[in-house]
Design an enzyme around this catalytic site. Structure first.
Site, PDB file in Angstrom:
ATOM      1  N   THR A  52       4.423  54.552 -19.526  1.00  0.00           N
ATOM      2  CA  THR A  52       4.717  53.135 -19.708  1.00  0.00           C
ATOM      3  C   THR A  52       4.248  52.611 -21.072  1.00  0.00           C
ATOM      4  O   THR A  52       3.239  53.102 -21.600  1.00  0.00           O
ATOM      5  CB  THR A  52       4.018  52.326 -18.589  1.00  0.00           C
ATOM      6  OG1 THR A  52       4.040  50.940 -18.919  1.00  0.00           O
ATOM      7  CG2 THR A  52       2.564  52.733 -18.405  1.00  0.00           C
ATOM      8  N   ASP A  53       4.913  51.563 -21.557  1.00  0.00           N
ATOM      9  CA  ASP A  53       4.464  50.928 -22.814  1.00  0.00           C
ATOM     10  C   ASP A  53       3.156  50.164 -22.600  1.00  0.00           C
ATOM     11  O   ASP A  53       2.530  49.741 -23.573  1.00  0.00           O
ATOM     12  CB  ASP A  53       5.552  50.017 -23.393  1.00  0.00           C
ATOM     13  CG  ASP A  53       5.869  48.804 -22.530  1.00  0.00           C
ATOM     14  OD1 ASP A  53       5.454  48.756 -21.361  1.00  0.00           O
ATOM     15  OD2 ASP A  53       6.548  47.884 -23.033  1.00  0.00           O
ATOM     16  N   GLU A  54       2.749  49.971 -21.332  1.00  0.00           N
ATOM     17  CA  GLU A  54       1.502  49.224 -21.088  1.00  0.00           C
ATOM     18  C   GLU A  54       0.279  49.951 -21.625  1.00  0.00           C
ATOM     19  O   GLU A  54      -0.781  49.339 -21.774  1.00  0.00           O
ATOM     20  CB  GLU A  54       1.315  48.979 -19.584  1.00  0.00           C
ATOM     21  CG  GLU A  54       2.305  47.998 -19.051  1.00  0.00           C
ATOM     22  CD  GLU A  54       1.801  47.255 -17.813  1.00  0.00           C
ATOM     23  OE1 GLU A  54       2.659  46.795 -17.068  1.00  0.00           O
ATOM     24  OE2 GLU A  54       0.595  47.135 -17.607  1.00  0.00           O
ATOM     25  N   LYS A  91      -2.639  55.275 -16.370  1.00  0.00           N
ATOM     26  CA  LYS A  91      -1.451  55.898 -16.976  1.00  0.00           C
ATOM     27  C   LYS A  91      -1.814  56.489 -18.345  1.00  0.00           C
ATOM     28  O   LYS A  91      -1.371  57.587 -18.691  1.00  0.00           O
ATOM     29  CB  LYS A  91      -0.317  54.877 -17.125  1.00  0.00           C
ATOM     30  CG  LYS A  91       0.295  54.392 -15.827  1.00  0.00           C
ATOM     31  CD  LYS A  91       0.985  55.464 -15.001  1.00  0.00           C
ATOM     32  CE  LYS A  91       2.279  55.953 -15.589  1.00  0.00           C
ATOM     33  NZ  LYS A  91       3.011  56.847 -14.630  1.00  0.00           N
TER      34      LYS A  91
END
Ligand code: NAD
Ligand code: DAU
Length: 336
Positions: free
Chosen positions: A125-127, A154
Site C-alpha cells: 500500500t501507499d500508506e 505493511k
C-alpha cells in the site's frame, strides 16, 4: 501458469480472481483464505464452479497448511493479498495486524522459499510512505513513515519480503497501490460506507475537517497492474500503483450524495482518526514505463459504476452489515 492467491475472498483478491478467470490469464488459480469478517465467498459466486479455480479455507499463519498446499499444488506464482486491511480496526486492536500481516507474510515467504516458487507478488500500500506534504509525490525510493499499526505492519512485511529477495533470491515483487474502490468493498471503508449509509438515510461520519486527500484507484485497474508486474515486472523491485486522481474526502462524499439525490445534511463531522494521515500522493511512472500499464478507469465512471452496484446489491450490503459489523460500528463511531 499455476497461481496461488491469498485473501481471494476479500475485496481486491476477489476482483482479481473474477477478472483472471473470465479473461483466462492463468491455467489454474487456488485461493487460500481464512474467511475473516472481510472474507466473503459470495464475492466469488460467479467463478465458484470454474474448473480452473479451487478454494481452500486456511490461515496464512499456519505453516502446516501453507506448506502442504504448496507441496500439493506446486504453484509457479503467489499473489499475496491476505491481510488485515482497515486502519480504524488497527487502532482499536493492532494484534491481528501483527499476526496476519507480519507473521502470515513470514510464513508464506518461508514456504515459498522451500517450494522454489518462481514469482511472489506482495501486495502492499501507499500508506507505508505516511502523510506527504503537497506538492510532493512518493516514488518507490521515498522514505517509509507509516503512521498507523496497519501501515506499520505493511511496511514491515514489505521489508521482510524484499529481504527474501536480497538474501535468498526469492523472486519477490512488492506493489504499493493507492486507495481502491469498486463493487464488493466491505462497507467499513470510506466509499462503500458512505454509499450504504446514504442509501439507508443514516448519517455519514466525516473525520475532522474532511479535507484529507486520497488518490483513488478503480479496483480492476489495480488488478490489471498486478497482472502486468507478474508478467513483465522485475524481481526485487517495488512498483507504485496509483489512480492519478487525488480528491479531498469531502468532495468524494458530496459526489456520492449528489448521484444518490441525498442531502448534504446527512454529513456529520465526528472526532478525527488518531494519527490520521493528511495526504497520500504517489507517482506510477515506474510501472508505466516498465510494463506499459496505465490506470484507464476515470473516477467519474468508476464511482458511478460503484454507486449503481451498491444500489442494485443492497441485499449483499445488508448481509455483511449484520453481526460483527454492528459491534465494530458501535466501537468505532459511538460517542465520537
Ligand atoms: P480485505 O480486508 O477486503 O480482504 C482481506 C482478505 O484476506 C479477506 O478475504 C480475509 O478473509 C483474508 N485474510 C485475512 N487474514 C487472513 C489470514 N490470516 N489467512 C488467510 N486469509 C486471511 O482487503 P482488501 O481491501 O481486498 O486488500 C487486499 C490487500 O491489498 C491487502 O494486503 C491490503 O493491504 C492491500 N491494499 C488494499 C488497498 C485498499 O484500498 N483496499 C489499497 C492498497 C493495498
Ligand atoms: O492508501 C491505501 C489504503 O487505503 C489501503 O492500504 C487500506 O487498506 C485502505 O483501507 C485505505 O486506507 P484509508 O485509511 O485511506 O481508507 P479509509 O477508507 O478507511 O479512509 C479514507 C479516508 O476517509 C481517510 O482520510 C479517513 C476518512 N474516513 C474514513 C471513514 C471510514 C472518514 O472521514 N470517515 C469514515 O467513516
Amino acid at each position: 501458469m499455476r497461481v496461488l492467491v491469498t485473501g481471494g475472498a476479500g475485496f481486491i483478491g476477489s476482483a482479481f480472481l473474477r477478472l483472471a478467470l473470465s479473461e483466462r490469464w492463468f491455467d489454474s488459480l487456488v485461493n487460500l483464505d481464512k474467511l475473516t469478517y472481510a472474507g466473503n465467498l459470495e464475492n466469488l459466486a460467479a467463478v465458484e464452479h470454474d474448473a480452473a479455480y479451487q478454494f481452500v479455507q486456511g490461515d496464512i499463519c499456519d505453516a502446516s497448511i501453507v506448506n502442504r498446499l504448496l507441496e500439493e499444488q506446486r504453484p509457479e506464482a503467489i499473489v499475496h493479498f491476505a491481510a488485515e486491511s482497515h486502519v480504524d480496526r488497527s487502532i482499536l486492536g493492532p494484534g491481528a495486524f501483527f499476526e496476519t500481516n507480519l507473521r502470515g507474510t513470514f510464513t508464506l515467504l518461508e514456504a515459498a522459499r522451500s517450494a522454489g516458487v518462481l514469482r511472489f507478488v506482495h501486495v502492499s500500500t501507499d500508506e507505508v510512505y505516511g502523510s506527504i506534504d503537497a506538492p510532493a509525490e512518493a516514488d518507490e525510493a521515498f522514505p517509509l513513515r507509516p503512521s498507523s499499526p496497519y501501515s506499520a505492519s505493511k511496511a514491515g512485511s514489505d521489508l521482510l519480503a524484499l529481504s527474501y529477495f536480497n538474501t535468498y533470491r526469492l523472486p519477490v515483487i512488492v506493489t504499493r497501490a493507492s486507495n481502491n474502490y469498486g463493487p464488493y468493498q466491505f462497507p467499513e471503508k470510506l466509499i462503500p460506507l458512505m454509499i450504504s449509509n446514504a442509501l439507508e438515510n443514516n448519517t455519514l461520519p466525516i473525520y475532522g475537517d474532511g479535507m484529507q486527500v486520497r488518490d483513488w484507484l478503480f479496483v480492476e485497474d489495480h488488478c490489471r497492474a498486478i497482472q502486468a508486474v507478474l508478467e513483465r515486472g522485475d524481481e526485487g523491485e517495488i512498483y507504485n500503483i496509483g489512480g492519478s486522481r487525488s480528491l479531498p474526502n469531502r468532495e468524494v462524499v458530496e459526489r456520492i450524495l449528489a448521484r444518490l439525490g441525498k442531502p448534504k445534511s446527512l454529513m456529520q463531522t465526528v472526532s478525527d482518526r488518531p494519527g490520521h494521515d493528511r495526504r497520500y500522493a504517489l507517482t506510477s511512472d515506474k510501472i508505466e514505463q516498465a510494463t506499459g500499464w496505465r490506470a484507464v478507469v476515470a473516477f467519474e465512471d468508476g464511482i458511478a459504476l460503484t454507486i449503481d452496484w451498491y444500489q442494485k446489491n443492497q441485499a449483499w450490503t445488508r448481509r455483511v452489515k449484520t453481526g460483527e459489523y454492528q459491534s465494530y460500528y458501535a466501537r468505532n463511531y459511538s460517542g465520537r
